[in-house]
Write an enzyme that holds these catalytic residues in place. Structure first.
Site, PDB file in Angstrom:
ATOM      1  N   ARG A   1      -6.535  -7.874 -11.300  1.00  0.00           N
ATOM      2  CA  ARG A   1      -7.188  -9.092 -11.798  1.00  0.00           C
ATOM      3  C   ARG A   1      -8.582  -8.718 -12.269  1.00  0.00           C
ATOM      4  O   ARG A   1      -9.032  -7.591 -12.065  1.00  0.00           O
ATOM      5  CB  ARG A   1      -7.334 -10.106 -10.651  1.00  0.00           C
ATOM      6  CG  ARG A   1      -8.171  -9.525  -9.515  1.00  0.00           C
ATOM      7  CD  ARG A   1      -8.561 -10.518  -8.453  1.00  0.00           C
ATOM      8  NE  ARG A   1      -9.554  -9.946  -7.566  1.00  0.00           N
ATOM      9  CZ  ARG A   1      -9.295  -9.189  -6.499  1.00  0.00           C
ATOM     10  NH1 ARG A   1      -8.056  -8.897  -6.193  1.00  0.00           N
ATOM     11  NH2 ARG A   1     -10.281  -8.702  -5.775  1.00  0.00           N
TER      12      ARG A   1
ATOM     13  N   LYS B   1      -3.043   1.547   8.945  1.00  0.00           N
ATOM     14  CA  LYS B   1      -3.231   0.419   8.022  1.00  0.00           C
ATOM     15  C   LYS B   1      -1.909  -0.291   7.793  1.00  0.00           C
ATOM     16  O   LYS B   1      -0.881   0.357   7.597  1.00  0.00           O
ATOM     17  CB  LYS B   1      -3.720   0.905   6.647  1.00  0.00           C
ATOM     18  CG  LYS B   1      -5.134   1.399   6.587  1.00  0.00           C
ATOM     19  CD  LYS B   1      -5.509   1.745   5.135  1.00  0.00           C
ATOM     20  CE  LYS B   1      -6.924   2.287   5.086  1.00  0.00           C
ATOM     21  NZ  LYS B   1      -7.284   2.740   3.724  1.00  0.00           N
TER      22      LYS B   1
ATOM     23  N   LYS C   1       0.805  -1.224   0.000  1.00  0.00           N
ATOM     24  CA  LYS C   1       0.000   0.000   0.000  1.00  0.00           C
ATOM     25  C   LYS C   1       0.836   1.271   0.000  1.00  0.00           C
ATOM     26  O   LYS C   1       0.471   2.252  -0.643  1.00  0.00           O
ATOM     27  CB  LYS C   1      -0.895   0.013   1.254  1.00  0.00           C
ATOM     28  CG  LYS C   1      -2.104  -0.894   1.173  1.00  0.00           C
ATOM     29  CD  LYS C   1      -3.015  -0.624   2.378  1.00  0.00           C
ATOM     30  CE  LYS C   1      -4.408  -1.151   2.157  1.00  0.00           C
ATOM     31  NZ  LYS C   1      -4.509  -2.594   2.070  1.00  0.00           N
TER      32      LYS C   1
ATOM     33  N   HIS D   1     -16.039  -6.618   5.346  1.00  0.00           N
ATOM     34  CA  HIS D   1     -15.168  -6.580   4.173  1.00  0.00           C
ATOM     35  C   HIS D   1     -15.523  -7.616   3.117  1.00  0.00           C
ATOM     36  O   HIS D   1     -14.764  -7.840   2.177  1.00  0.00           O
ATOM     37  CB  HIS D   1     -13.694  -6.679   4.575  1.00  0.00           C
ATOM     38  CG  HIS D   1     -13.310  -5.636   5.585  1.00  0.00           C
ATOM     39  ND1 HIS D   1     -13.296  -4.292   5.295  1.00  0.00           N
ATOM     40  CD2 HIS D   1     -12.996  -5.727   6.898  1.00  0.00           C
ATOM     41  CE1 HIS D   1     -12.976  -3.610   6.381  1.00  0.00           C
ATOM     42  NE2 HIS D   1     -12.793  -4.458   7.370  1.00  0.00           N
TER      43      HIS D   1
ATOM     44  N   GLU E   1      -9.580   0.935  -6.823  1.00  0.00           N
ATOM     45  CA  GLU E   1     -10.541   1.141  -5.731  1.00  0.00           C
ATOM     46  C   GLU E   1     -10.349   2.523  -5.150  1.00  0.00           C
ATOM     47  O   GLU E   1      -9.231   2.901  -4.786  1.00  0.00           O
ATOM     48  CB  GLU E   1     -10.279   0.143  -4.599  1.00  0.00           C
ATOM     49  CG  GLU E   1     -10.777  -1.242  -4.856  1.00  0.00           C
ATOM     50  CD  GLU E   1     -10.583  -2.127  -3.611  1.00  0.00           C
ATOM     51  OE1 GLU E   1     -10.685  -3.344  -3.786  1.00  0.00           O
ATOM     52  OE2 GLU E   1     -10.311  -1.610  -2.507  1.00  0.00           O
TER      53      GLU E   1
END
Ligand code: MV4
Length: 648
Positions: free
Chosen positions: A297, A158, A116, A235, A275
């Site tokens: 993907r 995160k 990330k 999630h 996203e």
């Protein structure tokens, strides 16, 4: 174009890929584990290769066995589907080293988006908006605390290697930061072997809006608009839609451009998803979206994009992988109408979404929906793999029409043999905030009771169940015998769901009964649909009789009824001596050995199910007689894990 490809996956996505290949005249090679030898994805392929036993680590994650299968069958390319090896750069390299084409992005592109912090830095340089925060290399506790102070509370910690909410902690105030950091690090270390974190401003009332992108091997990239995936639970996406409710042309253009910039920044070829997290608290604004991560993907929810664009994304993947240019330019792509996808799972929403298993004795979908599925009636949902039964996809001219089709489609879908989340999905499809387009990631949790409280079968449903379970619907059958005792009032003992029920029933004549004192008339019965008139009210039920059980469908609510076996008593009362698996799962830890003394409440087994660990406790004080299942074993619901010595 390829003549033959190998599909390195199972279930609905393997079947989905095979369908496009068939249409394009490309032969397919399936791979399968021992648990899947008779699976639908094997049946729809032209060839199939066994790659190992049921556990995924010994089959669908065996990149070497999959490459060998491709070489042995003369496949020229490998489609990874989603999950499994689809975002594993080492697998991409192994495929390419064998002289095969990977139908997906380069290993370098996957690596660039894998962590990330690096992905955020890359996106920032490409001019893509990222959530304000800190994603630098300094992992010193005090330095991170200072960054959180600078960003402002509430803040979010995160894991840089994170996913699915693991290693994520919301921090409300500075005093809580140190403890939250330690917790996030611990979780990240055990889940990913990497305890590095980043800090972000916490976005309240977040919406998850993602943009489908496609790049080719000639440097072109386009987007195929957005999907809204805000309806999630822990999630896990539940219902997705396209386009996003409330999206403006201006914001769509900004998000689409940002997504294309992101894809171009890493020379992306193939299908990908950017996203974004969107602050939904004050409506959608062109400056209110931020990059979260890129999925390298094809995604589970790609069919809603196919529905609104009229494009086949698997065909696009195949063309791009074969070196062709993108099938369409940005200007040739447009949105038509609205689409929804609901994920139909074998799980019990009324019991905290416990995963379920079982043989599907019946599986039908109504006209007018697209059902992407990897199973047929007669197939078994095993504890080995994801328990998704199907994706139900609908399209309509506008959002209201499409949502109506979704609700109706779910209410007319019939699954027997396993508990499903169908009623939960149908209730969600009729939920007021969702209908109004007021979606955010907290919607399901806020309305969980109304969405999941079990509904009791009413009198009409009980009458339908009783008539079907006693074999009284088929006039040629026991109904004839029934007339022998027609004048008598009969007591019908049934098990409906988890309760024992007793109802009185008397026959008045052909198709006419008195049920618990109410007059019931069978107006129509065609073997699937039952029209009853009860106390002057007309009701329609679906009825499936299979494997000794009757399933009654009242809309999307399903009730299972059976005539109890008089010999099968006492099993539960005798259960004080054993510890059984409450759900299918993996025996992660076993803390019981024969002869061992245990005290009530001791943790004897840790069962891993649905990516969570459940501690199973000793039911009473005693000594262990047997622990028949070893650590590492996969077990069905109800399996005996520990047996205690009987009490004196
Ligand atoms: C966030 C957030 C709020 N603020 N980041 C959850 C999974 C991970 N990929 C990102 N997630 C979130 N990141 C900031 N700065 C809230 C979530 C979040 C969430 C995001 C998308 C969909 C569902 C979610 C459910 C809970 C939290």
């Amino acid at each position: 174009m390829f003549d033959r490809i190998l599909i390195a996956n199972r279930g609905e996505i393997a079947c989905r890929v095979a369908a496009t290949c068939r249409r394009m005249g490309i032969e397919t090679v399936a791979v399968y584990s021992d648990a899947d030898a008779g699976a639908r994805h094997v049946a729809v392929a032209d060839m199939a290769v066994r790659i190992g036993p049921a556990p995924v680590a010994e089959s669908y994650l065996r990149g070497d066995a999959i490459v060998a299968a491709a070489l042995a069958t003369g496949a020229q390319a490998v489609h990874p589907g989603y999950g499994f090896l689809s975002e594993n750069p080492d697998f991409v390299e192994a495929v390419e080293a064998a002289g095969l084409v990977f139908i997906g992005p380069s290993a370098a592109a996957i690596r660039a988006m894998g962590l990330k912090d690096a992905a955020k830095a890359l996106m920032e340089r490409a001019g893509v908006p990222v959530v304000p925060g800190y994603h630098g290399a300094d992992q010193d506790d005090a330095a991170l605390a200072a960054e959180a102070e600078r960003i402002g509370y509430p803040a979010l910690i995160k894991a840089v290697a994170g996913g699915g909410g693991k290693g994520m902690r919301k921090v409300e105030r500075a005093a809580d930061f140190a403890a939250a950091l330690a917790a996030a690090r611990g979780e990240a270390r055990s889940a990913f072997g990497n305890d590095a974190v980043l800090i972000e401003k916490y976005v309240t009332a977040p919406r998850h809006i993602e943009v489908q992108v496609f790049g080719d091997k000639h440097g072109a990239a386009v987007h195929l608009f957005e999907r809204d995936c805000s309806l999630q639970r822990r999630h896990q996406k539940v219902i997705e839609e396209a386009p996003a409710p409330g999206m403006t042309a201006e914001m769509r253009a900004a998000m689409g451009q940002a997504a294309v910039d992101a894809a171009k920044a890493i020379g992306y070829a193939g299908a990908g998803t950017i996203e974004f997290i969107v602050d939904g608290s004050e409506g959608l604004r062109p400056d209110g979206f931020w990059f979260m991560e890129m999925n390298t993907r094809l995604q589970v929810e790609h069919p809603v994009t196919e529905a609104i664009t009229g494009e086949d994304l698997v065909e696009w993947q195949l063309r791009v992988a074969a070196g062709e240019p993108l099938p369409k330019t940005q200007g040739e792509l447009a949105i038509h109408g609205h689409a929804f996808e609901a994920r139909l799972y074998a799980e019990d929403a009324t019991k905290g979404f416990l995963p379920a298993t079982g043989r599907l004795t019946h599986l039908t979908f109504p006209e007018g929906v697209r059902a992407d599925t990897g199973v047929r009636a007669g197939d078994v949902i095993t504890p080995w793999y994801d328990p998704m039964i199907a994706k139900v996809i609908v399209h309509g001219p506008d959002r209201a029409a499409a949502l109506q089709r979704l609700a109706r489609g779910l209410e007319a879908t019939r699954v027997a043999g396993s508990t499903t989340n169908l009623a939960f999905l149908a209730r969600l499809a009729r939920q007021a905030d969702f209908a109004a387009g007021r979606v955010d990631t907290g919607l399901i949790e806020r309305d969980l009771a109304a969405l999941t409280t079990p509904r009791e079968p009413d009198l009409a449903a009980r009458a339908a169940a009783t008539l079907a379970a006693l074999g009284l619907l088929d006039a040629a059958g026991p109904l004839v015998g029934f007339t022998l005792w027609a004048p008598l009032l009969r007591l019908a003992r049934l098990r409906i769901g988890e309760e024992d029920a007793a109802h009185t029933l008397a026959a008045l004549g052909a198709g006419r009964f008195v049920f618990d004192g109410r007059e019931v008339e069978v107006r129509r019965w065609d073997g699937a649909d039952l029209d009853l008139r009860i106390d002057g009210e007309n009701r329609r039920f679906g009825v499936v009789v299979a494997a000794g059980a009757v399933t009654i469908f009242d809309g999307a609510e399903a009730f299972v009824a059976r005539v109890p076996d008089p010999l099968a008593v006492g099993a539960e009362e005798a259960g004080g001596d054993d510890l059984r698996a409450p759900m299918p799962g993996l025996v992660k830890r076993l803390a019981a050995a024969p002869g061992q003394k245990v005290a009530r409440g001791d943790v004897l087994v840790v069962l891993e199910a649905m990516k969570m660990e459940h501690s199973l406790l000793a039911p009473r004080d005693g000594a262990v007689r047997e622990a028949p299942v070893p650590e590492g074993a996969q077990v069905e619901a109800g399996a005996v894990l520990v047996l205690l010595e009987p009490e004196e």
